[in-house]
Scaffold this motif. Structure first.
Motif, PDB file in Angstrom:
ATOM      1  N   LEU A  43       0.825  -1.204   0.000  1.00 19.26           N
ATOM      2  CA  LEU A  43       0.000   0.000   0.000  1.00 19.26           C
ATOM      3  C   LEU A  43       0.863   1.260   0.000  1.00 19.26           C
ATOM      4  O   LEU A  43       0.584   2.216  -0.732  1.00 19.26           O
ATOM      5  CB  LEU A  43      -0.934  -0.009   1.213  1.00 19.26           C
ATOM      6  CG  LEU A  43      -2.029   1.040   1.238  1.00 19.26           C
ATOM      7  CD1 LEU A  43      -2.975   0.861   0.052  1.00 19.26           C
ATOM      8  CD2 LEU A  43      -2.811   0.937   2.542  1.00 19.26           C
ATOM      9  N   ALA A  44       1.920   1.266   0.790  1.00 17.96           N
ATOM     10  CA  ALA A  44       2.821   2.426   0.822  1.00 17.96           C
ATOM     11  C   ALA A  44       3.482   2.631  -0.539  1.00 17.96           C
ATOM     12  O   ALA A  44       3.662   3.770  -0.985  1.00 17.96           O
ATOM     13  CB  ALA A  44       3.878   2.245   1.909  1.00 17.96           C
ATOM     14  N   GLU A  45       3.816   1.538  -1.196  1.00 17.75           N
ATOM     15  CA  GLU A  45       4.454   1.640  -2.509  1.00 17.75           C
ATOM     16  C   GLU A  45       3.547   2.246  -3.565  1.00 17.75           C
ATOM     17  O   GLU A  45       4.027   2.884  -4.494  1.00 17.75           O
ATOM     18  CB  GLU A  45       4.909   0.264  -2.994  1.00 17.75           C
ATOM     19  CG  GLU A  45       6.211  -0.163  -2.456  1.00 17.75           C
ATOM     20  CD  GLU A  45       6.786  -1.327  -3.238  1.00 17.75           C
ATOM     21  OE1 GLU A  45       7.979  -1.554  -3.094  1.00 17.75           O
ATOM     22  OE2 GLU A  45       6.050  -1.988  -3.984  1.00 17.75           O
ATOM     23  N   VAL A  46       2.259   2.033  -3.430  1.00 19.38           N
ATOM     24  CA  VAL A  46       1.336   2.625  -4.401  1.00 19.38           C
ATOM     25  C   VAL A  46       1.562   4.137  -4.465  1.00 19.38           C
ATOM     26  O   VAL A  46       1.647   4.715  -5.540  1.00 19.38           O
ATOM     27  CB  VAL A  46      -0.137   2.299  -4.054  1.00 19.38           C
ATOM     28  CG1 VAL A  46      -1.090   3.124  -4.885  1.00 19.38           C
ATOM     29  CG2 VAL A  46      -0.411   0.820  -4.244  1.00 19.38           C
ATOM     30  N   VAL A  47       1.704   4.742  -3.313  1.00 19.42           N
ATOM     31  CA  VAL A  47       1.880   6.190  -3.252  1.00 19.42           C
ATOM     32  C   VAL A  47       3.239   6.605  -3.810  1.00 19.42           C
ATOM     33  O   VAL A  47       3.331   7.462  -4.688  1.00 19.42           O
ATOM     34  CB  VAL A  47       1.719   6.693  -1.799  1.00 19.42           C
ATOM     35  CG1 VAL A  47       2.009   8.174  -1.695  1.00 19.42           C
ATOM     36  CG2 VAL A  47       0.328   6.361  -1.278  1.00 19.42           C
ATOM     37  N   THR A  48       4.292   5.987  -3.332  1.00 22.76           N
ATOM     38  CA  THR A  48       5.638   6.419  -3.737  1.00 22.76           C
ATOM     39  C   THR A  48       5.978   6.026  -5.166  1.00 22.76           C
ATOM     40  O   THR A  48       6.551   6.814  -5.914  1.00 22.76           O
ATOM     41  CB  THR A  48       6.713   5.852  -2.793  1.00 22.76           C
ATOM     42  OG1 THR A  48       6.673   4.423  -2.819  1.00 22.76           O
ATOM     43  CG2 THR A  48       6.519   6.355  -1.377  1.00 22.76           C
ATOM     44  N   LYS A  49       5.618   4.833  -5.554  1.00 21.15           N
ATOM     45  CA  LYS A  49       6.066   4.338  -6.856  1.00 21.15           C
ATOM     46  C   LYS A  49       5.307   4.916  -8.043  1.00 21.15           C
ATOM     47  O   LYS A  49       5.876   5.036  -9.118  1.00 21.15           O
ATOM     48  CB  LYS A  49       6.000   2.812  -6.880  1.00 21.15           C
ATOM     49  CG  LYS A  49       7.007   2.172  -5.930  1.00 21.15           C
ATOM     50  CD  LYS A  49       8.109   1.527  -6.669  1.00 21.15           C
ATOM     51  CE  LYS A  49       9.205   0.923  -5.850  1.00 21.15           C
ATOM     52  NZ  LYS A  49       8.996   0.488  -4.533  1.00 21.15           N
ATOM     53  N   ILE A  50       4.044   5.269  -7.888  1.00 19.24           N
ATOM     54  CA  ILE A  50       3.343   5.890  -9.020  1.00 19.24           C
ATOM     55  C   ILE A  50       4.055   7.181  -9.404  1.00 19.24           C
ATOM     56  O   ILE A  50       4.316   7.429 -10.579  1.00 19.24           O
ATOM     57  CB  ILE A  50       1.847   6.112  -8.730  1.00 19.24           C
ATOM     58  CG1 ILE A  50       1.105   4.776  -8.780  1.00 19.24           C
ATOM     59  CG2 ILE A  50       1.231   7.091  -9.735  1.00 19.24           C
ATOM     60  CD1 ILE A  50      -0.364   4.851  -8.432  1.00 19.24           C
TER      61      ILE A  50
END
Length: 144
Positions: A43-50
């Motif tokens: 879930l955290a990666e969704v924010v950073t990686k997009i």
């Protein structure tokens, strides 16, 4: 010359993030032994990686405009993009997994496991998008 829309880059970023998030969640769950930890990291990666992926795409599009057309359409380009994205993505994953799990070794293990899985998945994703014309305005020399 090929013109590319922001919509194309956004859709590429979203499709990659779905695939990448599922991979991260599964790996983090298997490595940490906790499905909730895997879910939180994904879930955290969704924010950073997009955001990171969108910036990566824009940079590579600008690089392609300056390179010769043969490189821009070659497998070498896709391999180079795969490597540069994996470096950015792995560092982001390691940091997030460490911060969320509280264990730097979990961050390291998840990041190292992703190097293998994500490079293959990203390369296949990139090759698929190369074959899709969505958001491209292809102009030939005869048209100009």
């Amino acid at each position: 010359m090929i013109s590319s829309s922001h919509k194309r880059h956004l859709l590429k970023a979203l499709s990659w993030r779905i695939l990448g998030t599922l991979d991260t969640m599964l790996l983090a769950w298997l490595i940490s032994g906790n499905p909730l930890t895997g879910f939180k990291i994904g879930l955290a990666e969704v924010v950073t990686k997009i955001g990171l992926y969108y910036l990566h795409e824009r940079v590579w599009f600008k690089v392609d405009l300056k390179q010769n057309h043969q490189f821009a359409n070659s497998q070498y380009r896709h391999i180079a993009k795969t490597i540069t994205w994996r470096v950015v993505g792995t560092l982001d994953t390691m940091l997030l997994a460490w911060l969320i799990s509280g264990d730097p070794m979990i961050g390291l293990k998840v990041g190292l496991a992703e190097v293998l899985t994500k490079m293959l998945l990203y390369y296949l994703h990139e090759r698929m998008w190369y074959r899709i014309n969505f958001g491209l305005d292809r102009k030939t020399i005869e048209d100009e």
